[in-house]
Write a protein that holds these residues in place. Structure first.
Motif, PDB file in Angstrom:
ATOM      1  N   MET A   1       0.859  -1.198   0.000  1.00 18.15           N
ATOM      2  CA  MET A   1       0.000   0.000   0.000  1.00 18.15           C
ATOM      3  C   MET A   1       0.893   1.246   0.000  1.00 18.15           C
ATOM      4  SD  MET A   1      -2.687   1.278   2.940  1.00 18.15           S
ATOM      5  CE  MET A   1      -4.048   0.174   2.525  1.00 18.15           C
TER       6      MET A   1
ATOM      7  N   GLU B   1      -3.928   7.116  -3.307  1.00 18.80           N
ATOM      8  CA  GLU B   1      -3.498   6.052  -2.397  1.00 18.80           C
ATOM      9  C   GLU B   1      -3.713   4.729  -3.135  1.00 18.80           C
ATOM     10  OE1 GLU B   1      -3.751   7.870   1.993  1.00 18.80           O
ATOM     11  OE2 GLU B   1      -5.698   7.155   1.250  1.00 18.80           O
TER      12      GLU B   1
ATOM     13  N   VAL C   1      -2.953   0.350  -3.903  1.00 18.72           N
ATOM     14  CA  VAL C   1      -2.665  -1.001  -3.402  1.00 18.72           C
ATOM     15  C   VAL C   1      -2.158  -1.837  -4.580  1.00 18.72           C
ATOM     16  CG1 VAL C   1      -3.656  -3.135  -2.459  1.00 18.72           C
ATOM     17  CG2 VAL C   1      -4.422  -0.918  -1.593  1.00 18.72           C
TER      18      VAL C   1
ATOM     19  N   ARG D   1       5.003  -3.955   3.426  1.00 18.44           N
ATOM     20  CA  ARG D   1       3.576  -3.933   3.108  1.00 18.44           C
ATOM     21  C   ARG D   1       3.039  -2.528   2.871  1.00 18.44           C
ATOM     22  NH1 ARG D   1      -1.084  -4.209   7.662  1.00 18.44           N
ATOM     23  NH2 ARG D   1      -0.441  -2.394   8.852  1.00 18.44           N
ATOM     24  N   ARG D   2       3.782  -1.513   3.355  1.00 19.10           N
ATOM     25  CA  ARG D   2       3.202  -0.179   3.260  1.00 19.10           C
ATOM     26  C   ARG D   2       4.275   0.881   3.198  1.00 19.10           C
ATOM     27  NH1 ARG D   2       0.593   3.762   6.725  1.00 19.10           N
ATOM     28  NH2 ARG D   2       1.499   2.699   8.540  1.00 19.10           N
TER      29      ARG D   2
ATOM     30  N   ALA E   1      -6.615   2.480  -3.212  1.00 19.97           N
ATOM     31  CA  ALA E   1      -6.959   1.892  -1.919  1.00 19.97           C
ATOM     32  C   ALA E   1      -8.292   2.474  -1.462  1.00 19.97           C
ATOM     33  CB  ALA E   1      -5.878   2.213  -0.901  1.00 19.97           C
TER      34      ALA E   1
ATOM     35  N   GLU F   1     -11.476   2.438   3.794  1.00 23.29           N
ATOM     36  CA  GLU F   1     -11.463   1.423   4.852  1.00 23.29           C
ATOM     37  C   GLU F   1     -10.125   0.695   4.899  1.00 23.29           C
ATOM     38  OE1 GLU F   1     -13.866   1.674   2.598  1.00 23.29           O
ATOM     39  OE2 GLU F   1     -15.489   2.446   3.853  1.00 23.29           O
ATOM     40  N   GLU F   2      -9.619   0.362   3.724  1.00 20.50           N
ATOM     41  CA  GLU F   2      -8.333  -0.356   3.689  1.00 20.50           C
ATOM     42  C   GLU F   2      -7.210   0.492   4.293  1.00 20.50           C
ATOM     43  OE1 GLU F   2      -9.187  -3.186  -0.232  1.00 20.50           O
ATOM     44  OE2 GLU F   2      -8.316  -1.181  -0.487  1.00 20.50           O
ATOM     45  N   VAL F   3      -7.187   1.775   3.921  1.00 22.57           N
ATOM     46  CA  VAL F   3      -6.153   2.647   4.488  1.00 22.57           C
ATOM     47  C   VAL F   3      -6.336   2.733   5.996  1.00 22.57           C
ATOM     48  CG1 VAL F   3      -5.207   4.979   4.534  1.00 22.57           C
ATOM     49  CG2 VAL F   3      -5.851   3.946   2.346  1.00 22.57           C
ATOM     50  N   ALA F   4      -7.578   2.874   6.440  1.00 21.30           N
ATOM     51  CA  ALA F   4      -7.834   2.974   7.885  1.00 21.30           C
ATOM     52  C   ALA F   4      -7.331   1.725   8.603  1.00 21.30           C
ATOM     53  CB  ALA F   4      -9.329   3.181   8.133  1.00 21.30           C
ATOM     54  N   MET F   5      -7.543   0.577   7.997  1.00 21.13           N
ATOM     55  CA  MET F   5      -7.130  -0.693   8.586  1.00 21.13           C
ATOM     56  C   MET F   5      -5.619  -0.797   8.737  1.00 21.13           C
ATOM     57  SD  MET F   5      -8.913  -3.996   6.938  1.00 21.13           S
ATOM     58  CE  MET F   5     -10.203  -3.209   6.016  1.00 21.13           C
ATOM     59  N   TRP F   6      -4.901  -0.335   7.735  1.00 21.08           N
ATOM     60  CA  TRP F   6      -3.442  -0.532   7.716  1.00 21.08           C
ATOM     61  C   TRP F   6      -2.652   0.666   8.231  1.00 21.08           C
ATOM     62  CZ3 TRP F   6      -0.831  -3.695   3.245  1.00 21.08           C
ATOM     63  CH2 TRP F   6      -1.352  -4.996   3.249  1.00 21.08           C
ATOM     64  N   ASP F   7      -3.270   1.826   8.231  1.00 16.89           N
ATOM     65  CA  ASP F   7      -2.526   3.041   8.585  1.00 16.89           C
ATOM     66  C   ASP F   7      -2.502   3.182  10.098  1.00 16.89           C
ATOM     67  OD1 ASP F   7      -1.304   5.454   8.730  1.00 16.89           O
ATOM     68  OD2 ASP F   7      -2.923   6.604   7.801  1.00 16.89           O
TER      69      ASP F   7
ATOM     70  N   ALA G   1     -13.839  -1.190  10.826  1.00 21.23           N
ATOM     71  CA  ALA G   1     -13.239  -0.711   9.581  1.00 21.23           C
ATOM     72  C   ALA G   1     -12.943  -1.823   8.578  1.00 21.23           C
ATOM     73  CB  ALA G   1     -11.969   0.066   9.873  1.00 21.23           C
ATOM     74  N   ARG G   2     -13.044  -3.091   8.961  1.00 19.67           N
ATOM     75  CA  ARG G   2     -12.604  -4.184   8.096  1.00 19.67           C
ATOM     76  C   ARG G   2     -13.537  -4.434   6.921  1.00 19.67           C
ATOM     77  NH1 ARG G   2      -8.234  -5.135   9.572  1.00 19.67           N
ATOM     78  NH2 ARG G   2      -7.528  -4.935  11.688  1.00 19.67           N
ATOM     79  N   ALA G   3     -13.704  -3.444   6.064  1.00 23.99           N
ATOM     80  CA  ALA G   3     -14.573  -3.602   4.902  1.00 23.99           C
ATOM     81  C   ALA G   3     -13.756  -3.443   3.633  1.00 23.99           C
ATOM     82  CB  ALA G   3     -15.690  -2.572   4.930  1.00 23.99           C
TER      83      ALA G   3
ATOM     84  N   PHE H   1      -7.296  -8.047   2.877  1.00 25.19           N
ATOM     85  CA  PHE H   1      -7.712  -7.131   3.942  1.00 25.19           C
ATOM     86  C   PHE H   1      -8.815  -7.717   4.811  1.00 25.19           C
ATOM     87  CE2 PHE H   1      -5.628  -4.432   0.860  1.00 25.19           C
ATOM     88  CZ  PHE H   1      -4.945  -3.505   1.644  1.00 25.19           C
TER      89      PHE H   1
END
Ligand code: HEC
Ligand code: HEC
Ligand SMILES: [Ca+2]
Ligand SMILES: [Ca+2]
Ligand SMILES: [Ca+2]
Ligand SMILES: [Ca+2]
Ligand SMILES: [Ca+2]
Ligand SMILES: [Ca+2]
Ligand SMILES: [Co+2]
Ligand SMILES: [Co+2]
Lengths: 403, 205, 403, 205
Positions: A103, A111, A113, A241-242, B17, B20-26, C13-15, C21
């Protein structure tokens, strides 16, 4: 299918005091392994002692710990993947590449992925770089401690990486004007993070997926690792990963509690990224004594610099009274290990061996005492001082320091 | 060799991204508070969580057990022979504690703590280091007000000015010293792994 | 040590529709391998398909046979030791280095015997060289046959050797004036022998004991192999036990019955030592189809020449109507593999891919038909003709020939 | 990088080989007869040794069994579509037979045959290839008198003259052909290992 007719050959001539000539060796008569014996090969059984080794008392637990490259058993400048030292903070993560993502977020226009397959569509480059842990030789700050270059200098390896120039990935996301720093984050249970200034990120960093031709090894970050040429190994985030673009550094644990250099006055240097020029004599050394007595002797070693190439290494046999220029051998590549040799006729008397690297910026590797005068002995990291081996008459070598 | 280049306008590879995905990983936190989730936790609750999840490695008072990291104490030891570098004595920013505890602790179960848990643990670690009182409650609101005692003692790498000039002189090649004496032996410390020694010198932390 | 107080984090947030993910991956929560898990490491379990492979119908028996380097799985220019193709004539010999000797005899002033320890006292050099079997691509003389560059071009590897310049060993014995040829002999059950002209022996040959930093692998001649840069692999005698200096070549089995090139008129070339410049596109290729559809695509391949470096490779997408210069990547070393890339925007239509190597002598890799016109189709060896892959709309690739 | 060099007078490393050691290891034979030991063997004895030690792989008449090498026959096939290269049809020198049989055969028991055995086998292989009669006896004395039929057809590598000039021209880059047709498919021969095919094209010998 033995020769049942006719006598065995040459019996009369077999007169030699050397056991190698006592008989026709079995490997010269009997068939060896077929070509399907080892689809992925391993070293000879006679080389089983060539191993990465750990030092249990260094850390609380072998899961957040280190093992060391057996430099004294290697030659040339490439470290075989199976012998590249390991340092991880929550164990070596077994990441499924199908579920791995990279990411890019933060101060970017988009942003993004990426799957591994996406990444395989970016242009790649190939470079040989050394990776040295900032703590390499760190145990030697207070005095010579470990008997063997594997332990004093073995937190290093030198590998050809295939990877995507980091600048291409960042350009794909579009760095915003305020974006001056990059956070790189790993997918291991340490969630390893380091802050990298944008200038370096856009210069020579790679997002690598291959080492020495094949996929990264698990313990080196499979399937993706950041390559930060010439800079301390901890920044080469594994299982990458990021990447977050930001306007300020993050001051995370690995750039505050760790990987900062405490000086004698209690103040600490932060962001000591570049690895200063350094060298070590790998042979002879405590784990690789001279066993052949007086006469022609090959002294060999490694030198490297985070700032460029190594055009010259000096070697002394007498603890620094007189120095000789070593012979450099193999490709001379920027931010890569260099191999040097010094062949001499050993008179069988004790030796005090040292090597001293010069890099392409004119930097000359300092003595340990010169470093201690500037930094004290509490810094843990960035000990690039000159190493001394005391070779005795017996050929045994010991880690010592000299006046 | 030629450098790899990108076409005008980029490759168009990867995908955007989702929020939600950014929120999850950030999950990263910065000294200025960037990244902190909404939440709060008291020293008292922190002590309770600590005793269940952390104390068996780091000790009841964050003093460290066996070789596991010491997280409290060590004030005023940084220029000693054996400095004790802890959150209180060494760490420049509180955000690092929050960030690290969530991403990497407890050892073996990373990212398992809730924001309130981490606020509480962080409050407890401040308390263990005599930086706050026992009735303190840490939250995203007051987080940036906490200054760490050793912050001022960090400075940017200055080797380019303080070391490089000295280390770029042409060195002596012949008759550089009169005498050479051995001043230290590894065998005296006797900690080479082969020997099974328990170690005398500093570790690598 | 689970968090028994407090709720699980971030559940809301897991959507995401991407399974990567769906949850925090186990490798980001649970501890990985300790540093003492693998004293000598191996590739990830997800790379188990990256293997040397044999083709059983090629030879009578897997003991005198060959396996192939998986070129389509590699990148950069270094071949990892575990994946270097194998060719041996009586199996891979497991030689005990303590009982191994190197003898020099014949037209020399002193007939000598060296132990491995003696040899470690000679000066060493480090060089990266490709080793290609003269029979590489030999199955393709009569037409495209094998679907995969591993099989059409995989009798090659590229390794950094550490070894003693052969001229130093010969000088130690003292070559007599009449000594114009050298016989190299192996200690395996094939007692492999080849005649080498003295000029080459004194030029760039090495007696090598390390490959890619570590000891030679068993299947590559542990503990000693002859390195004959740029010349056909069979001459790189493994398990090297003897060097005889003579006034004439020996015309042994591997330079008469084998490794001679039968031409269309029944005459045969002997002593065809040099490997002509050659290249192959490793990706895409039959074992490595394009799976991503139209859009940015990385084409990659390898090129090499027994006569020098590869300053240039051309690539065509349309079977030779139009050619484009590829991008060379990584160190350019004489008699070493070179990596090239050609990035292009695939329109999703069928492609006819070819690559064409230029070497530093000005030689340009010929078509297979140009070679056939000069040599016929019975030569078995030295097929360095241009390879064609037909990439279909599906991204699958096939080994074809074109007009 | 610098080249490795030897000191004046050499290193003095290694030791002199004894005469016996050289005799033991110096097993090679040359076309001029250099290396041949004293000895002799008849076609008749050769046939006997052959049938015990060689025939189960190479066939009673050296015709080859299954995929094991064919050692006899094939005369006049060298410019055929499928040439048969044997000792008789292809090998330029007899010394190669003696040298190879002693150093590498029987497969799995190298260097086990006596000089007389090898003379006899070599005589038998000459006989199988119609080069000598059934009462022939081969010895170190008459060895060099045997000329092999195909010797004249070998010539020194001439690529430098016959190929290199043609292959050093600057090649076409644009609009090099009007049409391109596929003229051969690997899938037609269908012998890719994954498919388990038994092979159609030539092997690598
Ligand atoms: C099973 C043992 C174990 C448990 C339980 C554990 N830790 Fe740790 N902790 C470690 C280890 C090991 C390290 C060092 C990891 C490394 O080497 O990077 C560490 C490091 C730390 C550090 C950084 C220390 C420094 O000096 O940089 C902090 C802060 C920390 N732990 C807090 C916690 C908290 C809070 C908990 C409970 C929620 C916890 N730990 C539970 C083993 C443990
Ligand atoms: C167990 C099977 C086997 C036996 C028994 C055997 N051979 Fe062979 N032979 C082979 C194989 C396999 C090869 C090819 C080896 C290689 O690939 O280099 C070969 C090769 C040869 C060749 C060279 C063929 C060529 O075209 O270059 C000769 C000559 C030969 N054998 C003679 C003999 C003689 C004489 C004996 C008995 C004393 C013998 N063989 C016993 C398997 C055998
Ligand atoms: Ca962030
Ligand atoms: Ca500690
Ligand atoms: Ca000891
Ligand atoms: Ca001889
Ligand atoms: Ca055959
Ligand atoms: Ca098929
Ligand atoms: Co640093
Ligand atoms: Co050839």
């Amino acid at each position: 299918a033995a020769a049942s007719v006719g006598a065995a050959a040459g019996g009369a001539a077999r007169a030699s005091s050397d056991p190698a000539f006592a008989e026709i060796q079995p490997w010269m008569q009997e068939l060896g392994d077929p070509v399907d014996a080892a689809p992925y090969g391993m070293p000879s059984e006679f080389e089983a002692h060539v191993q990465r080794k750990t030092v249990y008392w260094l850390t609380a637990d072998p899961i957040s710990s280190i093992n060391f490259t057996p430099l004294h058993e290697l030659d040339g400048i490439i470290t075989p993947n199976g012998l590249c030292f390991e340092r991880h903070h929550s164990g070596a993560a077994h990441v499924d590449p199908a579920l791995h993502r990279l990411m890019i977020n933060g101060l970017v226009d988009r942003e993004l992925v990426f799957t591994m397959e996406d990444l395989m569509r970016f242009p790649r480059e190939n470079h040989v770089y050394f990776l040295e842990c900032a703590a390499n030789s760190g145990m030697e700050w207070r005095g010579s401690q470990l008997n063997g270059c594997q332990f004093t200098h073995g937190m290093i390896h030198n590998v050809m990486y295939t990877g995507i120039p980091l600048r291409l990935l960042l350009a794909e996301a579009g760095i915003q004007t305020a974006g001056k720093w990059l956070l790189a984050e790993g997918a291991d249970a340490a969630g390893m993070t380091r802050s990298i200034p944008m200038e370096k990120a856009l210069d020579d960093c790679l997002v690598a997926f291959k080492m020495n031709g094949e996929a990264l090894r698990v313990e080196q970050g499979y399937p993706l690792r950041l390559v930060v040429p010439g800079w301390e190994g901890n920044m080469w985030v594994k299982w990458l990963r990021r990447l977050e673009v930001g306007d300020e550094p993050w001051h995370h644990r690995e750039e505050t509690s760790k990987y900062t250099d405490l000086l004698a006055d209690g103040k600490a240097r932060r962001f000591t990224w570049e690895m200063d020029a350094k060298s070590v004599i790998t042979n002879p050394s405590p784990q690789a004594p001279l066993t052949h007595g007086a006469g022609p002797t090959v002294l060999s070693g490694l030198a490297w610099s985070g700032r460029g190439t190594i055009p010259r290494v000096d070697v002394t046999l007498d603890g620094g009274k007189n120095w000789h220029q070593a012979r450099m051998s193999g490709p001379s590549l920027s931010k890569s290990m260099h191999r040097f040799y010094f062949e001499f006729d050993w008179n069988g008397q004790p030796l005090l061996l040292q090597s001293r690297a010069h890099d392409s910026t004119g930097y000359v590797q300092p003595t340990k005492n010169a470093l201690r005068e500037l930094r004290g002995t509490n810094s843990i990291y960035h000990n690039n001082g000159i190493q001394t081996w005391h070779v005795k008459k017996t050929g045994e070598a010991e880690n010592v320091e000299v006046s | 060799q030629d450098a790899a280049e990108a076409p005008e306008g980029g490759f168009g590879l990867g995908r955007e991204a989702t929020t939600e995905e950014v929120a999850m990983w950030d999950i990263d936190i910065r000294p200025d508070g960037k990244g902190l989730p909404v939440g709060s936790g008291s020293v008292e609750l922190g002590e309770e969580i600590w005793s269940y999840n952390c104390a068996h490695c780091h000790g009841d008072f964050a003093e460290g057990i066996d070789r596991w990291p010491v997280l409290a104490g060590g004030e005023g030891t940084l220029s000693d022979d054996r400095p004790v570098k802890t959150i209180g004595s060494y760490w420049p920013y509180l955000s690092t504690v929050y960030d690290y505890v969530y991403r990497a602790m407890p050892f073996g179960y990373s990212q398992s703590l809730s924001p309130d848990d981490v606020y509480a643990i962080t409050a407890y670690l401040l308390y263990s280091n005599y930086i706050v009182e026992d009735d303190f409650v840490l939250s995203n609101e007051n987080f940036s007000e906490i200054a760490m005692p050793n912050e001022e003692n960090f400075f940017m790498d200055d080797r380019a000015e303080t070391e490089l000039p000295q280390f770029t002189a042409e060195p002596c090649m012949t008759d550089c010293k009169e005498q050479v004496e051995i001043t230290a032996h590894a065998t005296v410390l006797d900690v080479t792994p082969e020997d099974g020694g328990e170690g005398g010198g500093g570790g690598i932390d």
